[in-house]
Design an enzyme around this catalytic site. Sequence first.
Site, PDB file in Angstrom:
ATOM      1  N   GLY A 175      -4.990   1.943   0.050  1.00 56.55           N
ATOM      2  CA  GLY A 175      -3.594   1.698  -0.296  1.00 56.55           C
ATOM      3  C   GLY A 175      -3.243   2.290  -1.641  1.00 56.55           C
ATOM      4  O   GLY A 175      -2.762   3.414  -1.749  1.00 56.55           O
ATOM      5  N   GLY A 230      -4.305 -10.373   1.899  1.00 59.80           N
ATOM      6  CA  GLY A 230      -3.011 -10.881   1.469  1.00 59.80           C
ATOM      7  C   GLY A 230      -2.298  -9.997   0.471  1.00 59.80           C
ATOM      8  O   GLY A 230      -1.095  -9.807   0.568  1.00 59.80           O
ATOM      9  N   HIS A 263      -2.201   3.046   8.313  1.00 62.80           N
ATOM     10  CA  HIS A 263      -2.580   1.633   8.397  1.00 62.80           C
ATOM     11  C   HIS A 263      -1.377   0.759   8.070  1.00 62.80           C
ATOM     12  O   HIS A 263      -0.730   0.934   7.023  1.00 62.80           O
ATOM     13  CB  HIS A 263      -3.721   1.339   7.429  1.00 62.80           C
ATOM     14  CG  HIS A 263      -4.326  -0.011   7.620  1.00 62.80           C
ATOM     15  ND1 HIS A 263      -5.251  -0.293   8.601  1.00 62.80           N
ATOM     16  CD2 HIS A 263      -4.142  -1.172   6.941  1.00 62.80           C
ATOM     17  CE1 HIS A 263      -5.616  -1.565   8.521  1.00 62.80           C
ATOM     18  NE2 HIS A 263      -4.950  -2.118   7.519  1.00 62.80           N
ATOM     19  N   MET A 296     -12.971  -6.916   6.019  1.00 63.05           N
ATOM     20  CA  MET A 296     -12.204  -7.082   4.793  1.00 63.05           C
ATOM     21  C   MET A 296     -13.165  -7.137   3.611  1.00 63.05           C
ATOM     22  O   MET A 296     -14.126  -7.910   3.623  1.00 63.05           O
ATOM     23  CB  MET A 296     -11.368  -8.360   4.845  1.00 63.05           C
ATOM     24  CG  MET A 296     -10.278  -8.371   5.904  1.00 63.05           C
ATOM     25  SD  MET A 296      -9.091  -7.013   5.707  1.00 63.05           S
ATOM     26  CE  MET A 296      -8.466  -7.322   4.045  1.00 63.05           C
ATOM     27  N   ASP A 326     -11.518  -2.430   4.555  1.00 63.38           N
ATOM     28  CA  ASP A 326     -10.192  -2.565   3.960  1.00 63.38           C
ATOM     29  C   ASP A 326     -10.273  -3.463   2.729  1.00 63.38           C
ATOM     30  O   ASP A 326     -10.638  -4.634   2.829  1.00 63.38           O
ATOM     31  CB  ASP A 326      -9.240  -3.175   4.991  1.00 63.38           C
ATOM     32  CG  ASP A 326      -7.809  -3.307   4.485  1.00 63.38           C
ATOM     33  OD1 ASP A 326      -7.540  -2.975   3.327  1.00 63.38           O
ATOM     34  OD2 ASP A 326      -6.950  -3.746   5.281  1.00 63.38           O
ATOM     35  N   GLY A 327      -9.949  -2.885   1.563  1.00 62.57           N
ATOM     36  CA  GLY A 327      -9.845  -3.689   0.355  1.00 62.57           C
ATOM     37  C   GLY A 327     -10.612  -3.114  -0.814  1.00 62.57           C
ATOM     38  O   GLY A 327     -11.844  -3.071  -0.787  1.00 62.57           O
ATOM     39  N   GLY A 328      -9.916  -2.614  -1.795  1.00 68.89           N
ATOM     40  CA  GLY A 328     -10.552  -2.117  -3.004  1.00 68.89           C
ATOM     41  C   GLY A 328     -11.326  -0.828  -2.826  1.00 68.89           C
ATOM     42  O   GLY A 328     -12.171  -0.500  -3.658  1.00 68.89           O
ATOM     43  N   ASP A 373      -0.161  -3.094   7.620  1.00 66.34           N
ATOM     44  CA  ASP A 373      -0.572  -4.486   7.406  1.00 66.34           C
ATOM     45  C   ASP A 373       0.581  -5.425   7.749  1.00 66.34           C
ATOM     46  O   ASP A 373       1.620  -5.418   7.090  1.00 66.34           O
ATOM     47  CB  ASP A 373      -0.988  -4.694   5.950  1.00 66.34           C
ATOM     48  CG  ASP A 373      -2.298  -3.998   5.624  1.00 66.34           C
ATOM     49  OD1 ASP A 373      -3.288  -4.268   6.317  1.00 66.34           O
ATOM     50  OD2 ASP A 373      -2.323  -3.181   4.694  1.00 66.34           O
ATOM     51  N   HIS A 417      -2.732  -3.784  11.772  1.00 64.45           N
ATOM     52  CA  HIS A 417      -3.646  -4.874  11.406  1.00 64.45           C
ATOM     53  C   HIS A 417      -2.849  -6.172  11.332  1.00 64.45           C
ATOM     54  O   HIS A 417      -2.064  -6.381  10.404  1.00 64.45           O
ATOM     55  CB  HIS A 417      -4.279  -4.535  10.055  1.00 64.45           C
ATOM     56  CG  HIS A 417      -5.234  -5.561   9.540  1.00 64.45           C
ATOM     57  ND1 HIS A 417      -5.697  -5.551   8.234  1.00 64.45           N
ATOM     58  CD2 HIS A 417      -5.826  -6.638  10.127  1.00 64.45           C
ATOM     59  CE1 HIS A 417      -6.519  -6.561   8.053  1.00 64.45           C
ATOM     60  NE2 HIS A 417      -6.612  -7.242   9.185  1.00 64.45           N
ATOM     61  N   SER A 419      -2.783   2.695   3.606  1.00 58.01           N
ATOM     62  CA  SER A 419      -2.013   1.500   3.940  1.00 58.01           C
ATOM     63  C   SER A 419      -0.610   1.595   3.373  1.00 58.01           C
ATOM     64  O   SER A 419      -0.424   1.752   2.161  1.00 58.01           O
ATOM     65  CB  SER A 419      -2.698   0.252   3.375  1.00 58.01           C
ATOM     66  OG  SER A 419      -1.842  -0.867   3.491  1.00 58.01           O
ATOM     67  N   GLY A 448      -4.196  -3.951  -4.041  1.00 57.90           N
ATOM     68  CA  GLY A 448      -4.610  -3.731  -5.418  1.00 57.90           C
ATOM     69  C   GLY A 448      -5.750  -4.599  -5.901  1.00 57.90           C
ATOM     70  O   GLY A 448      -6.072  -4.597  -7.089  1.00 57.90           O
ATOM     71  N   MET A 490      -2.481  -9.721  10.472  1.00 57.32           N
ATOM     72  CA  MET A 490      -2.974 -10.862   9.702  1.00 57.32           C
ATOM     73  C   MET A 490      -1.998 -12.007   9.922  1.00 57.32           C
ATOM     74  O   MET A 490      -1.207 -12.377   9.048  1.00 57.32           O
ATOM     75  CB  MET A 490      -3.098 -10.481   8.223  1.00 57.32           C
ATOM     76  CG  MET A 490      -4.257  -9.549   7.956  1.00 57.32           C
ATOM     77  SD  MET A 490      -4.306  -8.916   6.257  1.00 57.32           S
ATOM     78  CE  MET A 490      -3.312  -7.443   6.470  1.00 57.32           C
ATOM     79  N   MET A 531       1.711  -9.250   7.937  1.00 56.99           N
ATOM     80  CA  MET A 531       1.363 -10.567   7.404  1.00 56.99           C
ATOM     81  C   MET A 531       2.502 -11.541   7.660  1.00 56.99           C
ATOM     82  O   MET A 531       3.676 -11.180   7.534  1.00 56.99           O
ATOM     83  CB  MET A 531       1.082 -10.472   5.896  1.00 56.99           C
ATOM     84  CG  MET A 531       0.065  -9.421   5.517  1.00 56.99           C
ATOM     85  SD  MET A 531      -0.268  -9.425   3.735  1.00 56.99           S
ATOM     86  CE  MET A 531      -1.122  -7.853   3.552  1.00 56.99           C
TER      87      MET A 531
END
Length: 218
Positions: free
Chosen positions: A198, A143, A34, A138, A176-178, A36, A67, A9, A146, A69, A38
């Site tokens: 990311g 949003g 990727h 997700m 996506d996420g962590g 993002d 993506h 990302s 990290g 959002m 927003m």
Amino acid sequence: MKNIIIAPSILSADFANLEKEIRAIDVGGCDWVHIDVMDGSFVPPITIGDNIVKAIRPHTEKVLDVHLMVEHPDRQVEAFAKAGADIITIHQEACVHLERTLQLIRSLGCKAGVSLNPGTPLSTIKNVLHCVDLVLLMSVNPGYGGQSYIHAVTDKIAEARKMLDDAGSDAHLEVDGGVNAATVAEVCGAGADAIVAGSAVYNKPDYAVAMQELRELA
């Protein structure tokens, strides 16, 4: 070593040197880039628009995984398609006419993805799988980069894999996420075949080594 798709990302990249950062992950072995997007409404931050996707496009031939959002994604998809997106993913929670918007994305020559926040049940997308090329789950609340992986999503990944298999769908299952060296085995073991990374890539000194580590641990 599983044949998983690695999609770094750019949210975690150095935006002052974005061309260099894109080329570095490309040469380093990423599969997708990727992006993002927003809007400051559907999620708190404001990030980038279609003009940045257009600027990135000449610097990589890799898949641009966009993506959205954003609220009212149906108003945005055409601009991102024209900018060079290969995949456009929209949120079920932000889309009133989900099936119609997914079909619109496909009509513009892009692959269509649907994303769900951690608290949104998979049942909400069961009836649109016929026009979905990607399901993006997700594993943090969207949003900010990290954040730590929400382990409760692991069962949801397994459920999504079964749902796609039962439907005879060849859609990718992306998370996506962590996702990092400590969590990638859990994510891919549950059935994901694409991961967004990311900080797990961009916070490391060698992006190629970071991506190879994720592949080996998956």
